[in-house]
Design a protein around this motif. Structure first.
Motif, mmCIF file in Angstrom:
data_model
loop_
_atom_site.group_PDB
_atom_site.id
_atom_site.type_symbol
_atom_site.label_atom_id
_atom_site.label_comp_id
_atom_site.label_asym_id
_atom_site.label_seq_id
_atom_site.Cartn_x
_atom_site.Cartn_y
_atom_site.Cartn_z
ATOM 1 N N SER A 49 0.873 -1.168 0.000
ATOM 2 C CA SER A 49 0.000 0.000 0.000
ATOM 3 C C SER A 49 0.911 1.220 0.000
ATOM 4 N N PHE A 50 0.876 2.026 -1.044
ATOM 5 C CA PHE A 50 1.820 3.120 -1.195
ATOM 6 C C PHE A 50 1.351 4.411 -0.548
ATOM 7 N N ALA A 51 0.119 4.482 -0.180
ATOM 8 C CA ALA A 51 -0.445 5.614 0.552
ATOM 9 C C ALA A 51 -1.944 5.414 0.552
ATOM 10 N N TRP A 52 -2.628 6.099 1.422
ATOM 11 C CA TRP A 52 -4.084 6.024 1.408
ATOM 12 C C TRP A 52 -4.565 6.494 0.051
ATOM 13 N N ALA A 53 -5.422 5.721 -0.580
ATOM 14 C CA ALA A 53 -5.859 5.989 -1.950
ATOM 15 C C ALA A 53 -6.361 7.420 -2.141
ATOM 16 N N GLY A 54 -7.052 7.986 -1.157
ATOM 17 C CA GLY A 54 -7.580 9.336 -1.275
ATOM 18 C C GLY A 54 -6.511 10.407 -1.335
ATOM 19 N N THR A 92 10.048 7.344 -0.545
ATOM 20 C CA THR A 92 10.368 6.318 0.455
ATOM 21 C C THR A 92 9.690 4.999 0.119
ATOM 22 N N ASP A 93 8.443 5.057 -0.365
ATOM 23 C CA ASP A 93 7.737 3.841 -0.773
ATOM 24 C C ASP A 93 8.446 3.178 -1.946
ATOM 25 N N ALA A 94 8.877 4.001 -2.903
ATOM 26 C CA ALA A 94 9.584 3.474 -4.075
ATOM 27 C C ALA A 94 10.864 2.771 -3.652
ATOM 28 N N MET A 95 11.638 3.401 -2.751
ATOM 29 C CA MET A 95 12.882 2.793 -2.295
ATOM 30 C C MET A 95 12.621 1.430 -1.646
ATOM 31 N N LYS A 96 11.659 1.374 -0.727
ATOM 32 C CA LYS A 96 11.357 0.113 -0.032
ATOM 33 C C LYS A 96 10.876 -0.948 -1.012
ATOM 34 N N TYR A 97 9.986 -0.551 -1.926
ATOM 35 C CA TYR A 97 9.448 -1.503 -2.889
ATOM 36 C C TYR A 97 10.557 -2.071 -3.775
ATOM 37 N N VAL A 98 11.412 -1.206 -4.280
ATOM 38 C CA VAL A 98 12.490 -1.652 -5.164
ATOM 39 C C VAL A 98 13.467 -2.548 -4.395
ATOM 40 N N GLN A 99 13.813 -2.189 -3.175
ATOM 41 C CA GLN A 99 14.722 -3.011 -2.373
ATOM 42 C C GLN A 99 14.161 -4.411 -2.148
ATOM 43 N N GLU A 100 12.867 -4.505 -1.906
ATOM 44 C CA GLU A 100 12.247 -5.793 -1.599
ATOM 45 C C GLU A 100 11.843 -6.591 -2.827
ATOM 46 N N ASN A 101 11.848 -5.970 -3.994
ATOM 47 C CA ASN A 101 11.384 -6.644 -5.221
ATOM 48 C C ASN A 101 12.341 -6.424 -6.388
ATOM 49 N N ASP A 142 14.203 -8.076 -8.389
ATOM 50 C CA ASP A 142 14.131 -8.892 -9.596
ATOM 51 C C ASP A 142 12.786 -8.799 -10.306
ATOM 52 N N LYS A 143 11.816 -8.124 -9.674
ATOM 53 C CA LYS A 143 10.460 -8.081 -10.221
ATOM 54 C C LYS A 143 10.023 -6.686 -10.643
ATOM 55 N N VAL A 144 10.945 -5.722 -10.604
ATOM 56 C CA VAL A 144 10.578 -4.341 -10.909
ATOM 57 C C VAL A 144 11.679 -3.680 -11.738
ATOM 58 N N LEU A 145 11.288 -2.802 -12.636
ATOM 59 C CA LEU A 145 12.238 -1.981 -13.387
ATOM 60 C C LEU A 145 12.091 -0.557 -12.871
ATOM 61 N N PHE A 146 13.163 -0.005 -12.314
ATOM 62 C CA PHE A 146 13.160 1.341 -11.724
ATOM 63 C C PHE A 146 13.985 2.248 -12.617
ATOM 64 N N LEU A 147 13.339 3.256 -13.215
ATOM 65 C CA LEU A 147 13.998 4.130 -14.182
ATOM 66 C C LEU A 147 13.984 5.592 -13.754
ATOM 67 N N ASP A 148 15.098 6.248 -13.973
ATOM 68 C CA ASP A 148 15.234 7.693 -13.799
ATOM 69 C C ASP A 148 15.018 8.275 -15.191
ATOM 70 N N VAL A 149 13.954 9.074 -15.373
ATOM 71 C CA VAL A 149 13.616 9.582 -16.706
ATOM 72 C C VAL A 149 14.050 11.034 -16.914
ATOM 73 N N ARG A 150 14.948 11.528 -16.041
ATOM 74 C CA ARG A 150 15.486 12.885 -16.216
ATOM 75 C C ARG A 150 16.509 12.891 -17.353
ATOM 76 N N SER A 151 16.894 14.075 -17.792
ATOM 77 C CA SER A 151 17.881 14.207 -18.868
ATOM 78 C C SER A 151 19.265 13.758 -18.392
ATOM 79 N N ARG A 152 20.115 13.464 -19.338
ATOM 80 C CA ARG A 152 21.493 13.072 -18.989
ATOM 81 C C ARG A 152 22.213 14.196 -18.258
ATOM 82 N N GLU A 153 21.916 15.448 -18.625
ATOM 83 C CA GLU A 153 22.555 16.589 -17.966
ATOM 84 C C GLU A 153 22.159 16.651 -16.488
#
Length: 197
Positions: A18-23, A43-52, A54-65
């Motif tokens: 649960s990443f936050a109360w839906a509302g 913080t939710d993203a960090m915990k989720y990625v750490q625990e999963n 092999d099951k998640v693709l985590f991408l930084d979509v900012r520019s190379r600069e």
């Protein structure tokens, strides 16, 4: 009672997360809203990625600069810019910055990273930009390309602008860096964006 039931279903669908109360997401600024309606705080993203990992693709979509000069979360799988500067970018008088152009390879590059990790368009993808605007647009594009579980990190890497106080106009309110989550100026070449052919 109905909201509690819906929250429970969402939590089960997300694999018990649960990443936050839906509302909470009902009041997102329009530019951060996605067609899939899936969001995480840093913080939710960090915990989720750490625990999963092999099951998640985590991408930084900012520019190379941005990645080069501001660093990058150490947990991301790769940097794939959703928008990027052209070779000689034009000045944007309204925004008072250089205009960025869409990365025409974005969809193909995301799919390449997804496949390399052994995942499909039905697996979880987490996108982070500077403050949650570009990641929302990137989620919408991936949804059009058939992805079903793409989350936007709503406060992004640098966070939102302070509305008042001594840091007014600075990105000091929230976000990955302001939350003290792991990041580094030292970049991993395997994670740095290299356009597909």
């Amino acid at each position: 009672m109905k909201k509690l039931f819906v929250m429970s279903l969402l939590m089960l669908a997300a694999g018990g997360w649960s990443f936050a109360w839906a509302g909470e997401w009902d009041n997102l600024p329009k530019k951060k809203v996605t067609t899939l309606g899936l969001y995480m705080h840093p913080t939710d993203a960090m915990k989720y990625v750490q625990e999963n990992q092999d099951k998640v693709l985590f991408l930084d979509v900012r520019s190379r600069e941005e990645v080069q000069f501001l660093g990058m979360p150490t947990l991301v799988d790769a940097n794939i810019p959703y928008m990027q500067n052209s070779e000689w970018p034009e000045w944007n008088d309204t925004a008072k910055n250089f205009k960025m152009v869409p990365n025409s390879n974005f969809g193909a590059d995301v799919e390449s990273r997804l496949t390399a990790k052994g995942l499909t368009k039905n697996d979880t993808v987490v996108l982070m930009c500077r403050s949650g605007d570009r990641s929302a647009l990137a989620v919408n594009l991936l949804a059009k390309l058939g992805y079903t579980k793409v989350y936007s990190v709503t406060e992004g890497y640098e966070g939102d602008l302070a509305a008042d106080g001594p840091k007014k106009g600075m990105r000091s309110v929230n976000g990955w860096k302001n939350d003290g989550l792991p990041w580094s100026y030292e970049l991993d070449k395997k994670k740095i964006y290299s356009p597909s052919a």
